[in-house]
Structure formats: structure tokens, C-alpha cells
Scaffold this active site. Structure first.
Site, PDB file in Angstrom:
ATOM      1  N   SER A 136     -10.465   0.192   7.111  1.00 37.96           N
ATOM      2  CA  SER A 136      -9.804   0.254   5.800  1.00 37.96           C
ATOM      3  C   SER A 136      -9.092  -1.015   5.357  1.00 37.96           C
ATOM      4  O   SER A 136      -8.630  -1.082   4.220  1.00 37.96           O
ATOM      5  CB  SER A 136      -8.790   1.398   5.776  1.00 37.96           C
ATOM      6  OG  SER A 136      -9.436   2.625   5.604  1.00 37.96           O
ATOM      7  N   SER A 170      -9.954   2.248   2.763  1.00 34.87           N
ATOM      8  CA  SER A 170      -8.984   2.909   1.927  1.00 34.87           C
ATOM      9  C   SER A 170      -8.015   1.968   1.218  1.00 34.87           C
ATOM     10  O   SER A 170      -7.399   2.346   0.220  1.00 34.87           O
ATOM     11  CB  SER A 170      -8.175   3.906   2.756  1.00 34.87           C
ATOM     12  OG  SER A 170      -7.365   3.226   3.692  1.00 34.87           O
ATOM     13  N   LYS A 226       0.859  -1.192   0.000  1.00 31.57           N
ATOM     14  CA  LYS A 226       0.000   0.000   0.000  1.00 31.57           C
ATOM     15  C   LYS A 226       0.890   1.235   0.000  1.00 31.57           C
ATOM     16  O   LYS A 226       1.879   1.285   0.749  1.00 31.57           O
ATOM     17  CB  LYS A 226      -0.896  -0.026   1.247  1.00 31.57           C
ATOM     18  CG  LYS A 226      -1.942   1.089   1.300  1.00 31.57           C
ATOM     19  CD  LYS A 226      -2.827   0.978   2.551  1.00 31.57           C
ATOM     20  CE  LYS A 226      -3.940   2.017   2.553  1.00 31.57           C
ATOM     21  NZ  LYS A 226      -4.830   1.908   3.737  1.00 31.57           N
TER      22      LYS A 226
END
Lengths: 95, 493
Positions: B182, B158, B78
Site C-alpha cells: 500500500s 491503499s 494518511k
């Protein structure tokens, strides 16, 4: 509680985010939507409740007060938008 | 013949150790899949040269018999994790050209154990969002589609790039972070497994901060076993994070397949929402049945402050964000936009550098922390947080081993469908997950079924602090009881 246009500008200034006049009405509306949403919390009985400051209570870790890193000025300024002689450069702040 | 990219992380690990495949060929297969999947916009940066060099080094270590826990396993990262010498953006314009001179502890742990980096994954800007639509670089398109439709769906957020990449077989696993849901919401939306460990289990050092008292990193993978393998590598004490907890990291794989007979599973009555779609309620009931069939005992519990968690979160998280994001001032790193003086430069830089949602949260956070409102909002929210934590403490005091809930209030929605007019509509995605962050507990999302439109649905298990093992054991029960998740067909390739 709800915010008016003057408050929106004041908050934006505190947050150091420029807000154009055209953006104020919808920002005001969005902030008030969020404030209305959180308003329900004022009905919760919090008498005698301590605020949570740490989800996992534990003693603060401490270490020897010694230098553990350093001597890397080039790495530190490597991402600066403007730098000179290993200094960060900002617009003039004193006359 | 099975494609290399169809192997699970555990299968690939075993095949690598037995020298049936090489990391070089596995990595090449993933790089080819990533290249074909560019329409999904899951990767913000592909690092093929880096990946191939790492894979070669892995193969040499395997040949020498020095394989680490994740030796040769290609992963996605990420783009909130700082990677030394590799651009790290937090999906924000303000960090568009930021190249960290240091490595986050978690990614350093992964490389120590032999993992291979394929690239950096898309996310909501600064991890603020539930649909990946706040990314400066555009939304991720889910590999999933509704039956009979080509409308683009969100993979959630997210960690949308992480979830999409894992589901689309673009990496064996991905790092993710979870501040209000998330990891778990995108995992649920994509039929993948995502675990948010206990606060303090994984180091936050070198992870771009959103809300420091809530942020926690974890893996997204295709199976429960894969998540167990990956978390073991990511977790561990780090003196560089003052909230990191110095506890041994167990071998989470050992608990998989162990009996859960006699475990007491809390079923919180407050999670049965009036507005919840019927299929979510049915999925939950099904999960309760699977627990019973495995010998566990479902017990109704009460978590009375549940409904206050989301509004309290929308005070605490923006407050911490407004403080954390004060560092983006156009001086030491990131974007700079000139202004008439230094304050003008700050204001111009932050107006242009931050997207709409991030600006909105900074403003809310600034307001609730400002003089005259601090007690009414922030302190009150932190007191409510104490009440939320006490709810869980009391449940666990009643000898509850874990709590079972739905992961999300719906299946994945279409891009542009939510939150355009009212930000609260989007925030409601986190209704089942946010309590867990507020209390610092571990939570795992596991695929459990499909919606009427053929989209994945997940269940969530919430555990006692630092008892991720029980979550893995119970998640394995759900995984083996649920109909197998068929990954989406590669319509993008």
C-alpha cells in the site's frame, strides 16, 4: 473446501455482521472465489516447518507493572455514541 | 519562475533554513493548491487554520535558530494516523466522526521535528484495497492520465490520497502505510518514491490497525532524498509499540550518491511472470543494466515460494483484520446503529459501518480462524510464511545486498476497471510487493520509466532487515539513471 449458504450465515453471525438474505448468494460466491485462490497452498510441503509468529525475532519488551496513564475519563468516553455520567451505555443485557 | 510547490522537500528545507522563503508562504502555496485540486478527492479533511498556526510557529523557531529536521515542511497525513483533536476516519463510515484524544507516535515525531500538517488524506477503507475505490468517501482520482485520454485513473491504494497528493504537488511528502504493498504500489502508479521500512522500524502506535504483523508505516515523496529525510523523522523506537525495535536511526541522506560498486543485486527468477506485460519486463531489464553500469553485480537468485505469498497473505491479513476490527462494536467509539438487543446492535452497526470489501475480509478472516479450519488455513499460511522468509534469508546468505524487482505488474488502471466481479483480480496488484511484508523486510518503489500510454512505472528494491541505507543508495542510482519523471500537468486546477 467451499462454503455453502448456511456456513456464510454462520460466519457472518460469528463476525457480528448482519447479512440480508439477498446478499448471501454473492457473498458465498466471493468467499468461494477467495477460498479457491488460497486452495493452492494445500499442495505446499510444510512438513516440519514452524509457523512464523514474529518476523523480527526479539525478546518481548517488558516494563514495570505500574500505572503509567489514567485520570482521563472524559477523554475516554468522548467518542462514545451514547454515554452517561462517564459510563458507556449499551442496550439492556440483563432482565 | 518556479512555483513554490515545485520545490522538492530537500530544496524547501534548505530554502527555509537560509530564510529565502518562509514556512507561512510555503504553507499558503500548498493550501491554495489543495483548494484547487478538490476534484482529485485526495484530502478527506483540510486543516488550513491548523497549518497556518503551525507554519507561524515554525518561522519563529527558524528565526531563533532552532529549526528541526523538517522545520516548516508542509505534509499530508494518511487518514489512518490518529491526530489529536483532528478527525481520523480510516476512510470508513464506522469512524466517520471519530476525533482521537491522542496523537500517533509517527505524527508526533513529525511535529517534534517541525513539520506542518496540511490535512488528512484519503485511502482505501481501513487500508484494504489497491485502488482507493473502497473509501467510504469516494475514490481518489490520479493526477495522471493516459496520453490522449481523460478517463479517470486510480492512483493505486491503499495510500492513494498520499501518492496523488505528492504527485500533484499538494504537499511535499505524505505519511503512508503498507500491509501488502500500500505504499509501493501507489508510489509506482504516480511516479513517486515510497519506502516501506523494516517491520519494527516505525511505531504502529496510534495507527489504525489492519493486520498487525504486516502493517508498517513509511513516507511517499517526490524524490529518494526526500524519502530519506522524512523516514529519519518518522522512524525510531517507541516503548508504546511492543514490536518497535530499539535500534539507532541513521541519517539516511548520508548514503545518497555513495558508490554501489561491487554490491550484489539479486534478480529473482520467479518474479518473471508469464502473464507480465512486456513493458514491465523491459523496465526490469533496464534497471538491471543501470545497476551494472553503476558497478553493481546483478546475480540471478531463486525465491521458490514466491507464488504462494499472495494466497498466504489472503489468509493471514484477513485473519488479523477480523480480530483487530472486532473493536468496532458501536459502544466505545464510532457509529452505532440500534438493534433489537445488544447482539443485534453489534450486527446492525457493523453491517452498516463497514463497506463491502472490509466486510468480505472480516468474513474470510473469521472463517479461517474458526474451529475446525484454523489449522488447515491459518497455521498452514503461517508455516508458508516461514518458508517465504527462509527464501529471503538464503538469498541474503549468498551475500546479496538487495533484490531488484518490478514494483507492480502493470501501470495504473482506470477506476472501475478491476475487481468488480472477481476480488482476486484486484488482489493480484500486490504480487511483487506482498512477499516483502510477509518477511518483514524493507522495500522501496522508485520511478523508473513510463508505459506505452505515458504512465509512470516503478521498480522495487528489497533489502536486508534494517538496512534501509542500502535501499536508499541503490534507489538513488535508479533515480539518476532513469529518464526524469515529469509530473502531471495540473489539468484539475
Amino acid at each position: 473446501m467451499s462454503v455453502d449458504a448456511v456456513t456464510v450465515r454462520k460466519i457472518a453471525h460469528l463476525a457480528r455482521i448482519k447479512v440480508n438474505d439477498a446478499d448471501v448468494p454473492h457473498l458465498q460466491q466471493e468467499l468461494n472465489a477467495i477460498l479457491t485462490f488460497v486452495e493452492q497452498l494445500s499442495a505446499v510441503d510444510i512438513e516440519g516447518v514452524e509457523p512464523l509468529t514474529s518476523v523480527m525475532p526479539m525478546p518481548m519488551a517488558k516494563r514495570e507493572d505500574v500505572v503509567t496513564d489514567g485520570g482521563i475519563p472524559d477523554a475516554i468516553v468522548a467518542n462514545a455514541p451514547v454515554s452517561e455520567d462517564r459510563f458507556f451505555v449499551v442496550p439492556k443485557v440483563v432482565e | 519562475m518556479t512555483e513554490l510547490t515545485d520545490l522538492t522537500l530537500a530544496d524547501a528545507r534548505d530554502a527555509l533554513r537560509q530564510k529565502k522563503i518562509s514556512s507561512a508562504e510555503l504553507t499558503m502555496a500548498y493550501l491554495a493548491a489543495i483548494e484547487k485540486a478538490r476534484p482529485l478527492n485526495a484530502f478527506l479533511l483540510e486543516t488550513p487554520d491548523h497549518a497556518q498556526a503551525m507554519a507561524r510557529a515554525c518561522d519563529e523557531r527558524i528565526a531563533r535558530g532552532e529549526a528541526g529536521l523538517l522545520e516548516g515542511i508542509p505534509l499530508g497525513i494518511k487518514d489512518l494516523f490518529c491526530t489529536e483533536g483532528v478527525r481520523t476516519t480510516a476512510a470508513s463510515h464506522i469512524l466517520e466522526n471519530f476525533v482521537p484524544p491522542y496523537e500517533s507516535t509517527i505524527t508526533a515525531n513529525l511535529w517534534r521535528d517541525g513539520a506542518v500538517m496540511l490535512g488528512k488524506l484519503n485511502l482505501d477503507e481501513f487500508a484494504m484495497g489497491s485502488s482507493n475505490e473502497t473509501s467510504y468517501f469516494g475514490p481518489v482520482i490520479s493526477p495522471w492520465r493516459r496520453a490522449g485520454s481523460t478517463a479517470p485513473l486510480t492512483p493505486g491504494g491503499s495510500s492513494g490520497g498520499s501518492a496523488a497528493a505528492v504527485a500533484a504537488r499538494l504537499c511535499l511528502g505524505a505519511t503512508a502505510t503498507d500491509t501488502g504493498g500500500s505504499i509501493r504500489q501507489p508510489a509506482a502508479f504516480t511516479g513517486t518514491v515510497g519506502i516501506k521500512p523494516t517491520y519494527g522500524r516505525c511505531s504502529r502506535w496510534g495507527v489504525v490497525a489492519f493486520a498487525s504483523s504486516l502493517d508498517q508505516a513509511g513516507p511517499i515523496t517526490r524524490t529518494v532524498r526526500d524519502a530519506a529525510i522524512m523516514l529519519r523523522s518518522m522512524a525510531g523506537y517507541d516503548p508504546k509499540d511492543s514490536t518497535s525495535v530499539n535500534l539507532p536511526v541513521p541519517d539516511y541522506e548520508e548514503v545518497l550518491g555513495q558508490s554501489v560498486k561491487g554490491m550484489r543485486i539479486g534478480i529473482p527468477k520467479e518474479y518473471r511472470l508469464d502473464a507480465m506485460p512486456e513493458e514491465i519486463g523491459r523496465l526490469w531489464d533496464q534497471g538491471i543494466e543501470w545497476m551494472r553500469a553503476a558497478g553493481a553485480e546483478p546475480v540471478e537468485i531463486s525465491l521458490p515460494h514466491t507464488r504462494h505469498a499472495l494466497p498466504a497473505y489472503y489468509i493471514v491479513a484477513p485473519a488479523e483484520a477480523s480480530s483487530n476490527l472486532a473493536r468496532y462494536d458501536g459502544v466505545r467509539f464510532g457509529l452505532r446503529v440500534p438493534g433489537k438487543d445488544i447482539a443485534g446492535m453489534y450486527e446492525e452497526t457493523r453491517a452498516e459501518g463497514f463497506g463491502k470489501e472490509v466486510r468480505r475480509r472480516i468474513l474470510i478472516g473469521t472463517y479461517v480462524l474458526s474451529a475446525g479450519y484454523y489449522d488447515a488455513y491459518y497455521v498452514r499460511a503461517q508455516k508458508i510464511r516461514t518458508l517465504i522468509k527462509q527464501d529471503f534469508d538464503q538469498a541474503f546468505d549468498q551475500k546479496i545486498d538487495a533484490i531488484l524487482t518490478p514494483a507492480t505488474p502493470s501501470a495504473a488502471f482506470g477506476l472501475g476497471e478491476k475487481g468488480a466481479k472477481d476480488p482476486i483480480e484486484m488482489y493480484l496488484n500486490d504480487i511483487f510487493t506482498v512477499t516483502v511484508n510477509m518477511a518483514g523486510l524493507p522495500g522501496i518503489a522508485v520511478p523508473a520509466g513510463v508505459s506505452s500510454e505515458g504512465l509512470p512505472l516503478g521498480l522495487q528494491l528489497i533489502g536486508r532487515p534494517f538496512d534501509e541505507q542500502t535501499l536508499f543508495a541503490l534507489a538513488a542510482v535508479i533515480e539518476s539513471s532513469a529518464p526524469p519523471v515529469s509530473l502531471p500537468s495540473a489539468w484539475w486546477a
